[in-house]
Structure formats: C-alpha cells, structure tokens
Design a protein around this motif. Structure first.
Motif, PDB file in Angstrom:
ATOM      1  N   LEU A 191      31.274 -15.837   4.790  1.00 52.79           N
ATOM      2  CA  LEU A 191      30.825 -17.213   4.989  1.00 52.79           C
ATOM      3  C   LEU A 191      30.225 -17.444   6.363  1.00 52.79           C
ATOM      4  O   LEU A 191      30.534 -16.739   7.325  1.00 52.79           O
ATOM      5  CB  LEU A 191      32.006 -18.173   4.806  1.00 52.79           C
ATOM      6  N   ARG A 192      29.393 -18.477   6.441  1.00 54.84           N
ATOM      7  CA  ARG A 192      28.891 -18.933   7.736  1.00 54.84           C
ATOM      8  C   ARG A 192      30.041 -19.577   8.499  1.00 54.84           C
ATOM      9  O   ARG A 192      31.021 -20.032   7.917  1.00 54.84           O
ATOM     10  CB  ARG A 192      27.769 -19.952   7.528  1.00 54.84           C
ATOM     11  N   LEU A 193      29.916 -19.628   9.811  1.00 57.20           N
ATOM     12  CA  LEU A 193      30.978 -20.208  10.631  1.00 57.20           C
ATOM     13  C   LEU A 193      30.858 -21.721  10.763  1.00 57.20           C
ATOM     14  O   LEU A 193      31.841 -22.400  11.061  1.00 57.20           O
ATOM     15  CB  LEU A 193      30.960 -19.582  12.034  1.00 57.20           C
ATOM     16  N   ASP A 194      29.664 -22.266  10.543  1.00 53.99           N
ATOM     17  CA  ASP A 194      29.436 -23.690  10.770  1.00 53.99           C
ATOM     18  C   ASP A 194      29.599 -24.556   9.533  1.00 53.99           C
ATOM     19  O   ASP A 194      29.596 -25.781   9.620  1.00 53.99           O
ATOM     20  CB  ASP A 194      28.047 -23.912  11.360  1.00 53.99           C
ATOM     21  N   ALA A 195      29.739 -23.949   8.361  1.00 49.80           N
ATOM     22  CA  ALA A 195      29.887 -24.692   7.110  1.00 49.80           C
ATOM     23  C   ALA A 195      30.448 -23.748   6.063  1.00 49.80           C
ATOM     24  O   ALA A 195      30.247 -22.538   6.155  1.00 49.80           O
ATOM     25  CB  ALA A 195      28.530 -25.233   6.650  1.00 49.80           C
TER      26      ALA A 195
ATOM     27  N   VAL B 255      37.076 -14.599  -0.306  1.00 51.58           N
ATOM     28  CA  VAL B 255      36.258 -14.640   0.898  1.00 51.58           C
ATOM     29  C   VAL B 255      36.775 -13.545   1.813  1.00 51.58           C
ATOM     30  O   VAL B 255      37.954 -13.200   1.790  1.00 51.58           O
ATOM     31  CB  VAL B 255      36.294 -16.022   1.600  1.00 51.58           C
ATOM     32  N   ASN B 256      35.871 -12.977   2.596  1.00 52.42           N
ATOM     33  CA  ASN B 256      36.264 -11.887   3.474  1.00 52.42           C
ATOM     34  C   ASN B 256      35.507 -11.948   4.787  1.00 52.42           C
ATOM     35  O   ASN B 256      34.465 -12.603   4.888  1.00 52.42           O
ATOM     36  CB  ASN B 256      36.008 -10.528   2.809  1.00 52.42           C
ATOM     37  N   CYS B 257      36.047 -11.251   5.777  1.00 53.50           N
ATOM     38  CA  CYS B 257      35.401 -11.084   7.080  1.00 53.50           C
ATOM     39  C   CYS B 257      35.071 -12.436   7.705  1.00 53.50           C
ATOM     40  O   CYS B 257      33.990 -12.639   8.249  1.00 53.50           O
ATOM     41  CB  CYS B 257      34.158 -10.201   6.953  1.00 53.50           C
ATOM     42  N   VAL B 258      36.023 -13.360   7.601  1.00 51.14           N
ATOM     43  CA  VAL B 258      35.883 -14.692   8.187  1.00 51.14           C
ATOM     44  C   VAL B 258      37.118 -14.985   9.023  1.00 51.14           C
ATOM     45  O   VAL B 258      38.178 -14.394   8.798  1.00 51.14           O
ATOM     46  CB  VAL B 258      35.724 -15.780   7.098  1.00 51.14           C
ATOM     47  N   PRO B 259      37.024 -15.906   9.974  1.00 48.58           N
ATOM     48  CA  PRO B 259      38.232 -16.326  10.686  1.00 48.58           C
ATOM     49  C   PRO B 259      39.244 -16.945   9.719  1.00 48.58           C
ATOM     50  O   PRO B 259      38.870 -17.551   8.712  1.00 48.58           O
ATOM     51  CB  PRO B 259      37.709 -17.372  11.680  1.00 48.58           C
ATOM     52  N   THR B 260      40.509 -16.823  10.040  1.00 47.61           N
ATOM     53  CA  THR B 260      41.567 -17.307   9.149  1.00 47.61           C
ATOM     54  C   THR B 260      41.463 -18.802   8.868  1.00 47.61           C
ATOM     55  O   THR B 260      41.824 -19.252   7.787  1.00 47.61           O
ATOM     56  CB  THR B 260      42.958 -17.000   9.730  1.00 47.61           C
ATOM     57  N   GLY B 261      40.970 -19.568   9.815  1.00 49.95           N
ATOM     58  CA  GLY B 261      40.873 -21.010   9.640  1.00 49.95           C
ATOM     59  C   GLY B 261      39.859 -21.440   8.592  1.00 49.95           C
ATOM     60  O   GLY B 261      39.934 -22.569   8.085  1.00 49.95           O
ATOM     61  N   LEU B 262      38.902 -20.577   8.253  1.00 50.99           N
ATOM     62  CA  LEU B 262      37.906 -20.919   7.232  1.00 50.99           C
ATOM     63  C   LEU B 262      38.399 -20.668   5.813  1.00 50.99           C
ATOM     64  O   LEU B 262      37.790 -21.124   4.849  1.00 50.99           O
ATOM     65  CB  LEU B 262      36.619 -20.118   7.455  1.00 50.99           C
TER      66      LEU B 262
ATOM     67  N   GLY C 232      41.382 -15.139  -3.623  1.00 52.07           N
ATOM     68  CA  GLY C 232      41.999 -14.387  -2.550  1.00 52.07           C
ATOM     69  C   GLY C 232      41.191 -14.407  -1.287  1.00 52.07           C
ATOM     70  O   GLY C 232      40.101 -14.982  -1.224  1.00 52.07           O
ATOM     71  N   ALA C 233      41.753 -13.760  -0.278  1.00 53.29           N
ATOM     72  CA  ALA C 233      41.087 -13.693   1.019  1.00 53.29           C
ATOM     73  C   ALA C 233      41.571 -12.473   1.778  1.00 53.29           C
ATOM     74  O   ALA C 233      42.730 -12.078   1.679  1.00 53.29           O
ATOM     75  CB  ALA C 233      41.392 -14.943   1.839  1.00 53.29           C
ATOM     76  N   TYR C 234      40.654 -11.890   2.514  1.00 55.70           N
ATOM     77  CA  TYR C 234      41.022 -10.915   3.525  1.00 55.70           C
ATOM     78  C   TYR C 234      40.173 -11.249   4.736  1.00 55.70           C
ATOM     79  O   TYR C 234      38.982 -11.027   4.788  1.00 55.70           O
ATOM     80  CB  TYR C 234      40.939  -9.462   3.059  1.00 55.70           C
ATOM     81  N   ALA C 235      40.843 -11.876   5.680  1.00 59.23           N
ATOM     82  CA  ALA C 235      40.163 -12.456   6.837  1.00 59.23           C
ATOM     83  C   ALA C 235      40.257 -11.535   8.050  1.00 59.23           C
ATOM     84  O   ALA C 235      41.037 -10.592   8.090  1.00 59.23           O
ATOM     85  CB  ALA C 235      40.782 -13.808   7.177  1.00 59.23           C
ATOM     86  N   ASN C 236      39.451 -11.888   9.051  1.00 61.91           N
ATOM     87  CA  ASN C 236      39.548 -11.222  10.347  1.00 61.91           C
ATOM     88  C   ASN C 236      40.836 -11.679  11.027  1.00 61.91           C
ATOM     89  O   ASN C 236      41.474 -12.629  10.583  1.00 61.91           O
ATOM     90  CB  ASN C 236      38.340 -11.570  11.211  1.00 61.91           C
TER      91      ASN C 236
ATOM     92  N   GLY D  39      29.803 -13.298  18.383  1.00 59.61           N
ATOM     93  CA  GLY D  39      31.126 -13.002  18.915  1.00 59.61           C
ATOM     94  C   GLY D  39      32.051 -12.437  17.855  1.00 59.61           C
ATOM     95  O   GLY D  39      32.827 -11.518  18.121  1.00 59.61           O
ATOM     96  N   LEU D  40      31.958 -12.984  16.660  1.00 58.88           N
ATOM     97  CA  LEU D  40      32.780 -12.485  15.560  1.00 58.88           C
ATOM     98  C   LEU D  40      32.387 -11.058  15.199  1.00 58.88           C
ATOM     99  O   LEU D  40      33.236 -10.182  15.040  1.00 58.88           O
ATOM    100  CB  LEU D  40      32.638 -13.400  14.343  1.00 58.88           C
ATOM    101  N   ASP D  41      31.081 -10.809  15.095  1.00 55.66           N
ATOM    102  CA  ASP D  41      30.599  -9.480  14.722  1.00 55.66           C
ATOM    103  C   ASP D  41      30.928  -8.430  15.776  1.00 55.66           C
ATOM    104  O   ASP D  41      31.152  -7.267  15.443  1.00 55.66           O
ATOM    105  CB  ASP D  41      29.088  -9.503  14.476  1.00 55.66           C
ATOM    106  N   LYS D  42      30.958  -8.840  17.044  1.00 53.25           N
ATOM    107  CA  LYS D  42      31.256  -7.886  18.129  1.00 53.25           C
ATOM    108  C   LYS D  42      32.742  -7.799  18.429  1.00 53.25           C
ATOM    109  O   LYS D  42      33.145  -7.080  19.331  1.00 53.25           O
ATOM    110  CB  LYS D  42      30.500  -8.296  19.390  1.00 53.25           C
ATOM    111  N   HIS D  43      33.563  -8.560  17.690  1.00 53.11           N
ATOM    112  CA  HIS D  43      35.019  -8.541  17.860  1.00 53.11           C
ATOM    113  C   HIS D  43      35.422  -8.939  19.272  1.00 53.11           C
ATOM    114  O   HIS D  43      36.316  -8.343  19.871  1.00 53.11           O
ATOM    115  CB  HIS D  43      35.603  -7.167  17.502  1.00 53.11           C
ATOM    116  N   THR D  44      34.760  -9.964  19.814  1.00 48.66           N
ATOM    117  CA  THR D  44      35.076 -10.417  21.170  1.00 48.66           C
ATOM    118  C   THR D  44      35.844 -11.727  21.172  1.00 48.66           C
ATOM    119  O   THR D  44      35.957 -12.368  22.208  1.00 48.66           O
ATOM    120  CB  THR D  44      33.782 -10.577  22.001  1.00 48.66           C
TER     121      THR D  44
END
Length: 168
Positions: free
Chosen positions: A8-12, A38-45, A62-66, A76-81
């Motif tokens: 998912l996008r981070l802004d919506a 959903v996957n590879c997203v922050p837990t809050g999304l 289901g979900a498997y989040a960052n 920042g998410l893609d670079k794991h910073t």
C-alpha cells in the motif's frame, strides 16, 4: 491455494499503483482466491486496510507488515531507515490486526526470527477445540486433494497406476 497480497501507499489506503483495495478485490472476484492480505507496510496501516477489505469480502484476511509503526515516506521505508518496533511491540500490533479481522499474520521487512518466534508464542496458544477443528479441516483438505487428483487423472484417460500415483 491462491492468496493475494498488496503493498500500500503510505499516504492513503490505496494499492501502490493507485487502485483502491475495493477495486483490487472486485477485479479478482471471478478467480479462486482463498484470501487477501497486505504486506510490506508499516503496522499502523494494517487495521484500516483490513477494515476496507472486510467490507468487500468474506474470505480470510491477513497481514505481514514491516517492523515499523509508521514511515514518513516511501524512500525511508524502502531503505529501512525508520525506527523499528521490538518483537513484543510487533506482537501487540498483530493483536490489533486480529481484532480487525486478520486470520493470517506474519512478518516482512526488518522482522527477524525473534519477531516470528514472538508471534508464534502469542498465537500458538489455542484451545483443544481449535486444534481439533484445524486437524479435521486439514484431513478434509487432504482427502479432497486426493480425490480431485485421482478424478483428474482418470478424466484424461490415465492408467490405473497413473491414477494412484496422481492421488499420492
């Protein structure tokens, strides 16, 4: 089984290509999709995304989040910073996912074996009825696969030995 997961996008709560989760699910309704994630997203999304998907389908979610709760931008998410959650904080986030309807959970970027071990400790505490039901469902799925394989081999005119081999 076919399971579909979206990033998912981070802004919506949109798929990164710009489509809504509702559009994604609608586009796949004619396929034998077992569930959506959903996957590879922050837990809050995750909880809002699960809520949107639940309104569109009764299939498992289901979900498997960052290992982060939020990220300021995709780079920042893609670079794991971004700051990461501890395994215990990640488990607490997974509890919110289950409350929102998730039946499958896991870990994505920056989750390490300690995160998965913590999830396993938290979610393996099932009662005997649940384990019996899962065992019965597993046996039924195996029997269905066995019969379907044998019938499929017979349908194409396979020999008796090929039918037995296909079923096994």
């Amino acid at each position: 089984p076919l399971c579909v997961s979206w990033n998912l996008r981070l802004d919506a709560p949109l798929i990164r290509g710009g489509e809504s989760l509702e559009q994604g699910i609608a586009a796949l309704q004619s396929l034998p999709v077992e569930g959506y994630m959903v996957n590879c997203v922050p837990t809050g999304l995750v909880p809002p995304a699960l809520g949107l998907m639940r309104r569109c389908t009764d299939r498992p979610l289901g979900a498997y989040a960052n290992s982060c709760e939020k990220a300021p931008d995709q780079a920042g998410l893609d670079k794991h910073t971004v700051p990461t959650l501890s395994p215990q904080e990640y488990v607490a986030a997974s509890e919110r996912w289950v409350e929102a309807g998730a039946t499958w959970i896991g870990g994505c970027c920056d989750t390490r074996p300690a995160y998965i071990a913590a999830l396993a400790r938290r979610w393996s505490q099932r009662n005997s009825w649940t384990l019996a039901l899962l065992g019965a469902m597993t046996a039924l799925a195996w029997a269905t696969d066995f019969v379907a394989a044998a019938m499929g081999a017979k349908r194409v005119g396979a020999s008796r030995y090929a039918i037995v081999g296909a079923a096994l």
